[in-house]
Scaffold this active site. Structure first.
Site: not given
Length: 128
Positions: A47-49
């Site tokens: 879920g991290c950019e």
């Protein structure tokens, strides 16, 4: 590693987005890099950019965190997060309001919705 209060004072003293960015990049330089063999899918935070890897180890009831990111800005944010939790017990960490503590660091202009989701994912994994 700098403690949370030092980091909080440093970031709250920033008067512009540029100053905050520079402070975060400076903080990012204090974070040790993970060796390439530890940057695995198993350690990657979903879920991290940007790519973020988190390894948690517990020694004698005390939690230690090894993190890295491919983005300097996120590495600075990770230093701030670690300043809150490194060297604490699992119970201590679970009883903390990490979101509230991070709010006090004036990072909102940097935490876009996708970055916020990534940071929340990191906090959830730390408190799991």
């Amino acid at each position: 590693m700098a403690n949370y209060l030092e980091i909080k004072q440093q970031l709250q003293a920033c008067r512009s987005k540029e100053e905050t960015f520079k402070a975060l990049v400076t903080l990012s330089k204090t974070l040790s890099r993970l060796p390439a063999e530890e940057k695995t899918e198993q350690h990657k935070v979903k879920g991290c950019e940007s790519a973020v890897w988190l390894i948690i180890e517990e020694i004698d009831g005390i939690r230690h965190f090894h993190v890295d990111s491919d983005a300097k800005l996120m590495r600075g944010v990770l230093v701030a997060i670690l300043s809150l939790v490194e060297g604490k017990t699992s119970d201590d960490i679970q009883s903390m309001d990490l979101k509230a503590d991070l709010t006090e660091l004036n990072l909102s202009s940097y935490l876009t919705s996708s970055r916020t989701n990534g940071v929340l994912g990191i906090l959830d994994k730390i408190q799991a």
